[in-house]
Design a protein around this motif. Structure first.
Motif, short mmCIF file in Angstrom:
data_model
loop_
_atom_site.label_atom_id
_atom_site.label_comp_id
_atom_site.label_asym_id
_atom_site.label_seq_id
_atom_site.Cartn_x
_atom_site.Cartn_y
_atom_site.Cartn_z
N PHE A 9 0.87 -1.17 0.00
CA PHE A 9 0.00 0.00 0.00
C PHE A 9 0.91 1.23 0.00
N SER A 10 0.86 2.02 -1.07
CA SER A 10 1.69 3.22 -1.09
C SER A 10 1.08 4.23 -2.04
N LEU A 11 1.43 5.50 -1.83
CA LEU A 11 1.10 6.51 -2.82
C LEU A 11 2.25 7.47 -2.88
N SER A 12 2.56 7.96 -4.05
CA SER A 12 3.68 8.86 -4.25
C SER A 12 3.18 10.09 -4.99
N PHE A 13 3.69 11.23 -4.62
CA PHE A 13 3.38 12.47 -5.31
C PHE A 13 4.62 12.84 -6.11
N ILE A 14 4.49 12.88 -7.46
CA ILE A 14 5.64 13.11 -8.33
C ILE A 14 5.30 14.23 -9.28
N SER A 15 6.15 15.23 -9.37
CA SER A 15 5.90 16.31 -10.32
C SER A 15 6.26 15.85 -11.72
N SER A 16 6.05 16.73 -12.69
CA SER A 16 6.29 16.33 -14.07
C SER A 16 7.77 16.16 -14.38
N ILE A 17 8.64 16.74 -13.56
CA ILE A 17 10.06 16.67 -13.85
C ILE A 17 10.82 15.90 -12.78
N SER A 18 10.64 16.24 -11.54
CA SER A 18 11.43 15.63 -10.48
C SER A 18 10.53 15.18 -9.34
N LEU A 19 11.05 14.30 -8.51
CA LEU A 19 10.29 13.83 -7.37
C LEU A 19 10.20 14.91 -6.31
N LYS A 20 8.95 15.23 -5.90
CA LYS A 20 8.77 16.22 -4.86
C LYS A 20 8.30 15.52 -3.60
N ALA A 21 7.38 16.14 -2.88
CA ALA A 21 6.92 15.56 -1.62
C ALA A 21 6.25 14.21 -1.87
N GLN A 22 6.55 13.26 -1.02
CA GLN A 22 5.97 11.93 -1.11
C GLN A 22 5.52 11.51 0.28
N PHE A 23 4.43 10.76 0.34
CA PHE A 23 4.13 10.08 1.58
C PHE A 23 3.42 8.78 1.28
N GLU A 24 3.62 7.84 2.15
CA GLU A 24 3.04 6.52 2.00
C GLU A 24 1.94 6.34 3.03
N VAL A 25 0.91 5.61 2.66
CA VAL A 25 -0.18 5.32 3.58
C VAL A 25 -0.43 3.81 3.60
N GLU A 26 -1.06 3.38 4.67
CA GLU A 26 -1.39 1.97 4.83
C GLU A 26 -2.80 1.85 5.38
N ALA A 27 -3.61 1.02 4.73
CA ALA A 27 -4.96 0.78 5.23
C ALA A 27 -4.88 0.27 6.65
N SER A 28 -5.75 0.78 7.53
CA SER A 28 -5.53 0.54 8.95
C SER A 28 -6.84 0.52 9.72
N ASN A 29 -6.82 -0.16 10.85
CA ASN A 29 -7.85 -0.06 11.88
C ASN A 29 -7.30 0.64 13.11
N GLY A 30 -6.22 1.41 12.92
CA GLY A 30 -5.39 1.86 14.02
C GLY A 30 -5.94 2.96 14.90
N ILE A 31 -7.08 3.54 14.57
CA ILE A 31 -7.68 4.57 15.42
C ILE A 31 -9.00 4.04 15.96
N THR A 32 -9.15 4.04 17.27
CA THR A 32 -10.35 3.49 17.88
C THR A 32 -11.53 4.46 17.72
N VAL A 33 -12.70 3.86 17.61
CA VAL A 33 -13.95 4.62 17.53
C VAL A 33 -14.93 3.96 18.50
N SER A 34 -15.61 4.77 19.28
CA SER A 34 -16.57 4.25 20.25
C SER A 34 -17.95 4.85 20.02
N ARG A 35 -18.94 4.14 20.49
CA ARG A 35 -20.30 4.67 20.48
C ARG A 35 -20.46 5.67 21.62
N GLN A 36 -21.50 6.45 21.55
CA GLN A 36 -21.77 7.37 22.64
C GLN A 36 -22.05 6.55 23.90
N GLY A 37 -21.30 6.77 24.92
CA GLY A 37 -21.41 5.97 26.13
C GLY A 37 -20.18 5.12 26.38
#
Length: 747
Positions: A9-37
Motif C-alpha cells: 500500500f503506497s502513494l507517491s506524489f511526483i511532479s512532471s520533472i522531479s520527485l517532490k513531496a511523497q508520503f506513504e499510507v497503509e490501510a488501517s484499523n489503528g484509530i479506535t472509535v466508540s459509540r456514545q457511552g
C-alpha cells in the motif's frame, strides 16, 4: 495465466520533472472509535456494507474455514473478516491487508473449491459478459494469491440432432447456485436461462471422466425442477402442461443422477430443508422483499420435481419470514461456529433498496439438513462498523473548538415513512489527543438537517464565511443546491447559498470544498459536480457579508469521468498541504481519487501522475464507488492520514507511514530533466537529457493510474511502443545520477 498477488500500500506524489513531496499510507484499523457511552466499535473502518454476498473460507491458511469473505456488488468491493473464537462466541475482525490481493470483479463473487485442494476458488461474473469466470486460489501461508483458470466456463449441450459447446449463461443481475449436486466431490451449477423463467442444471463430469475434481460440464436439464417463474413477478407455476408447452425443447435425455449421502454445506440458493436428501431451492427476486422456498420431490419417472412452494421462507423452517427491501439473496454458511450452516439474507440490488440494516441473520438451531432458523439481527457485521447507509462524505475539522480534529460525515438514509432518501450528518468528536486520536460517535443526526433540506447525498465543508472568527457550515446536495449554516453560538440555517447571484448553478451532485485559493484572507469555494468538472467560486464578500462570483467552470482542466463504464464524474474535492506544498485530491464516481498540485493562483495546476491509490492500483482492488477523500495529519507526526467515504455509507482509514523529502540518491536534484519525443506520437519513443555524463540504467513506463506497462534494461536509441493503448503515460528513467521523470502521450 494472469496473476494477482499481495501488493504494498503506497502513494507517491511526483511532479512532471522531479520527485517532490511523497508520503506513504497503509490501510488501517489503528484509530479506535466508540459509540456514545463508551463501547468500542470493533470494525469501524471497514467502509460499510450495502449489497452483500457472503462466503466462508480460510483466509489466513490456519487450516480452518473460519473467516468470512464479503463481496459487495455496490462498488464491487472485496473484504475479509478474520474469525476468532473464545470457546463460546465467534467474532469477526476486518483486516484491510487482504483487500489488495483480490482481483477486480463485478456483479457477483462466490468462493467455492472447484479442484478439491482444500482452498476455495473464486466464481465471478465474466468480463466477457453473460458467463462465469473461475479464478484459482494458489495462495499459501505466505499470503493469498489468484490465477485466472477460465474466463468463460463452458458446458456441452446435447439436443439430439444438435450438439455444441458454449458458455454457461449467467445474468449480471443473478447469483447462480454452485454446489455438489451429485455428491461426487466436484461442483455443479444451477443458473437461470437467458429468458429468466427456467433454471438450467449443468452437471460436472470431471470426477467420472478423470478421477479428479475439475471443470467439465454438460447441460443435464434446461428446465430443472419442472417449474416456470413468472416473467413479471415471483409466482411459481408447476402445471405440467404449461411447463411442457414453454420448455418442450429440452436436452435429449434430461438426466437425474442418484445422489450420494455426501453433505454439501456451502450453497447459495439450495439446501436440504426436510432431510430427504434432495436439494430444495430458495429464490429471491428483484422488486420483492420475500424469499420463495421450492420443495424438491422425487416422483416416479419424474425426479427433481418442484411440487410446492412457500413465499414466506424461512417461516416454514423457523419462526418468521425474511423480509428485506429489495431483491433478497440467501446464503447458507456457518457463522457462529457450531458446525451447522446458518441463513444469511442480503440485498442483491444496487439501487432502490435498503442500504442500512441490510444483512439479516437467522441462526440455525436445528441440523444441517433439517434446519430450524431463528431470526437474530438485521445488521450482521454491520452492527460492528460505521455504516450510515449510502454515499458517505467525510470532512475533517475541529468542530467543537478544543484543538483536536473531529470528523463530520454527510450521508443518505432511507426514510422509515417511505418519504424517499433523507440527508443526514454524523458528528464524531476526537476524545483522544493530538498524538493518539480516538473518536466517539456523538450524534448520528447532527443538526437535524433532514427537517430543512430535502435532497440526498449531503457533502459538508467548513469555513469562516462571514469573517466573525468562527467556522460556518456549507452543505452541497445531490440536486445541485448548496446551503449555508451560520455559526452564531451554534449553527442555524441561513438558506440556499447564492453563487454568482443565482441558485442551482450546479447541475447535480454538488460537493463543495472551502479554501482561500486567491490568498485574500476569505474562503473561496471549489465545487465538484456530477459532470466531473470543478467549479471555482471566488469569495466576493466582505466582513459580515457573504457572496461568491464564478471564476471558472473548469478549474485546472480537471474532469473525473472515466468512461466507459462511468459516464458521471461526481467530482468530490479535498484540499490539503504537505510541507507547505498545496494539493487537491478529487474523489469520483469511478472510485479513483485524482491528485493535483496547486502550483499557483493562475489555475495552472499539475496532475500528480500516480494519483492517490489507497489500495495500490484501482485496476486490481477498487476502493468502491463515489469516493470522497478527507486528508489531514490526525496524529501530529507530520504525515497526512486519509479517510475515504464511499457509496456503501462507511469510512476507510489510511494511516500515513512515511514522509520522503525526495529521491535521496539523486546527486543533482532538479538538474536532470528528461525530454521525450515525438510527443505525442503513435508509438515511437526517444529520450534526451540535460546531462551527458551519466549512464542510462533502465526505463519504466506507467499509466496515469500508476500501473506499470513497460520495463526494460535494454538501452536503445528509441523504443517502439505501438502496442500500448492511447493515453497519458509517465516515463521513469533510472540513471547513474538519479531518476528522470517525464510525461508522454500515446496517440
Amino acid at each position: 495465466m494472469k496473476n494477482w498477488s499481495t501488493l504494498l500500500f503506497s502513494l507517491s506524489f511526483i511532479s512532471s520533472i522531479s520527485l517532490k513531496a511523497q508520503f506513504e499510507v497503509e490501510a488501517s484499523n489503528g484509530i479506535t472509535v466508540s459509540r456514545q457511552g463508551g463501547s468500542i466499535i470493533d470494525n469501524p473502518w471497514s467502509g460499510g456494507l450495502n449489497s452483500v454476498q457472503l462466503s466462508k473460507f480460510d483466509a489466513d491458511f490456519d487450516g480452518e474455514e473460519d473467516d468470512i469473505y464479503i463481496f459487495d456488488r455496490q462498488g464491487n468491493r472485496s473484504l475479509v473478516f478474520l474469525g476468532s473464537s473464545d470457546g463460546s462466541t465467534v467474532s469477526y475482525h476486518y483486516d484491510p491487508a487482504y483487500r489488495a490481493s483480490f482481483p477486480a470483479m463485478t456483479n457477483y463473487s462466490l468462493l467455492r473449491d472447484f479442484d478439491c485442494d482444500g482452498k476455495r476458488d473464486i466464481f465471478t461474473y465474466s468480463p466477457a459478459g453473460g458467463a462465469l469466470s473461475i479464478i484459482k486460489n494458489t495462495g499459501s501461508s505466505s499470503g493469498l494469491n489468484w490465477e485466472l483458470e477460465s474466463e468463460a466456463l463452458l458446458s456441452f449441450f446435447d439436443f439430439g440432432s444438435t450438439q455444441f459447446t458454449t458458455n454457461i449463461y449467467t445474468s449480471s443481475q443473478d447469483i447462480p447456485a454452485i454446489f455438489d449436486y451429485e455428491g461426487d466431490g466436484d461442483l455443479d451449477i444451477l443458473s437461470f436461462n437467458v429468458g429468466g423463467s427456467f433454471i438450467e442444471l449443468h452437471l460436472n463430469r470431471s470426477v467420472e471422466t478423470s478421477g479428479e475434481c475439475g471443470l467439465d460440464f454438460f447441460l443435464a436439464n434446461r428446465c430443472y425442477g419442472g417449474f416456470i417463474e413468472g416473467d413479471e413477478d415471483n409466482t411459481i407455476n408447476t402445471d405440467p402442461v404449461d411447463v411442457q408447452f414453454e420448455c418442450g425443447f429440452n436436452v435429449e435425455d434430461p438426466r437425474s443422477v442418484t445422489k450420494n449421502s455426501r453433505h454439501v454445506g456451502s450453497t447459495i440458493l439450495t439446501l436440504d430443508g426436510n432431510d430427504d436428501g434432495l436439494h430444495d431451492i430458495v429464490l429471491g427476486d428483484v422488486g420483492f422483499e420475500n424469499l420463495v422456498y421450492l420443495e424438491n420431490s422425487d416422483q416416479a419417472n419424474n425426479p427433481d420435481q418442484i411440487l410446492g412452494f412457500d413465499n414466506q421462507f424461512p417461516s416454514n423452517l423457523g419462526d418468521e419470514a425474511a423480509s428485506i427491501n429489495n431483491f433478497p439473496a440467501a446464503f447458507y454458511e456457518d457463522v457462529n461456529g457450531d458446525g451447522v450452516s446458518d441463513l444469511i439474507v442480503g440485498v442483491n440490488a444496487t439501487a432502490g433498496a435498503v442500504s442500512r440494516n441490510s444483512l439479516h441473520l437467522f441462526l440455525n438451531n436445528g441440523e444441517e439438513t433439517s434446519p430450524n432458523f431463528a431470526f437474530t439481527t438485521t445488521s450482521f457485521l454491520q452492527e460492528d462498523m460505521l455504516d450510515w447507509g449510502r454515499n458517505s462524505s467525510p470532512t475533517i475539522v475541529d468542530a467543537n473548538g478544543d484543538g483536536l480534529l473531529d470528523i463530520v460525515v454527510g450521508y443518505s438514509i432511507e426514510s422509515n415513512e417511505g418519504l424517499g432518501t433523507l440527508p443526514m450528518l454524523a458528528l464524531l468528536e476526537n476524545i483522544g489527543s493530538t498524538e493518539t486520536p480516538s473518536f466517539e460517535v456523538i450524534d448520528e443526526n447532527w443538526l437535524d438537517i433532514s427537517n430543512t433540506l430535502t435532497s440526498a447525498d449531503p457533502a459538508p465543508c467548513f469555513g469562516d464565511f462571514d469573517q466573525d472568527g468562527d467556522i460556518d457550515l456549507v452543505i452541497g446536495l445531490y440536486d445541485g443546491s448548496i446551503h449555508l449554516f451560520i455559526n452564531e453560538n451554534g449553527y442555524s440555517y441561513s438558506g440556499e447559498l447564492g453563487l454568482n447571484g443565482e441558485e442551482n448553478l450546479i447541475p447535480f451532485s454538488a460537493n463543495p470544498e472551502a479554501v482561500d485559493l486567491n490568498n485574500d484572507g476569505f474562503p473561496d469555494l471549489i465545487v465538484g459536480e456530477g459532470n466531473g468538472n470543478l467549479n471555482y467560486f471566488e469569495n466576493s464578500g466582505s466582513e459580515g457579508s457573504i457572496g461568491f462570483v464564478l471564476i471558472s467552470e473548469n478549474l485546472g482542466g480537471i474532469n473525473t469521468i472515466q468512461s466507459p463504464p462511468f459516464f458521471e464524474g461526481r467530482s468530490a474535492p479535498d484540499y490539503f498541504e504537505i510541507e507547505n506544498e498545496q494539493y487537491l485530491a478529487v474523489g469520483s464516481k469511478s472510485g479513483k481519487i485524482f491528485v493535483y498540485e496547486v502550483k499557483n493562483t493562475d489555475l495552472d495546476w499539475c496532475e500528480v501522475p500516480n494519483g492517490l491509490h489507497l489500495y495500490t492500483t484501482f485496476d486490481t482492488s477498487p476502493l468502491g464507488l463515489n469516493t470522497k477523500p478527507a486528508i489531514a495529519d490526525l496524529n501530529g507526526d507530520g504525515i497526512p492520514e486519509v479517510i475515504a467515504g464511499l457509496t456503501t455509507g462507511g469510512l476507510e482509514l489510511f494511516m500515513g507511514t512515511n514522509l520522503l523529502e525526495g529521491d535521496q540518491n539523486m546527486q543533482h536534484p532538479g538538474a536532470l530533466e528528461a525530454v521525450v519525443y515525438p510527443n505525442p506520437s503513435e508509438g515511437i519513443l526517444k529520450l534526451d537529457f540535460s546531462e551527458s555524463e551519466f549512464s542510462l540504467l533502465s526505463i519504466k513506463i506507467f499509466t496515469a493510474e500508476g500501473r506499470l506497462v513497460f520495463e526494460s534494461k535494454n538501452i536503445k536509441d528509441e523504443y517502439n511502443l505501438g502496442t500500448l493503448q492511447a493515453g497519458l503515460y509517465l516515463i521513469q528513467a533510472e540513471t547513474s545520477i538519479g531518476l528522470a521523470i517525464a510525461r508522454w502521450v500515446k496517440k
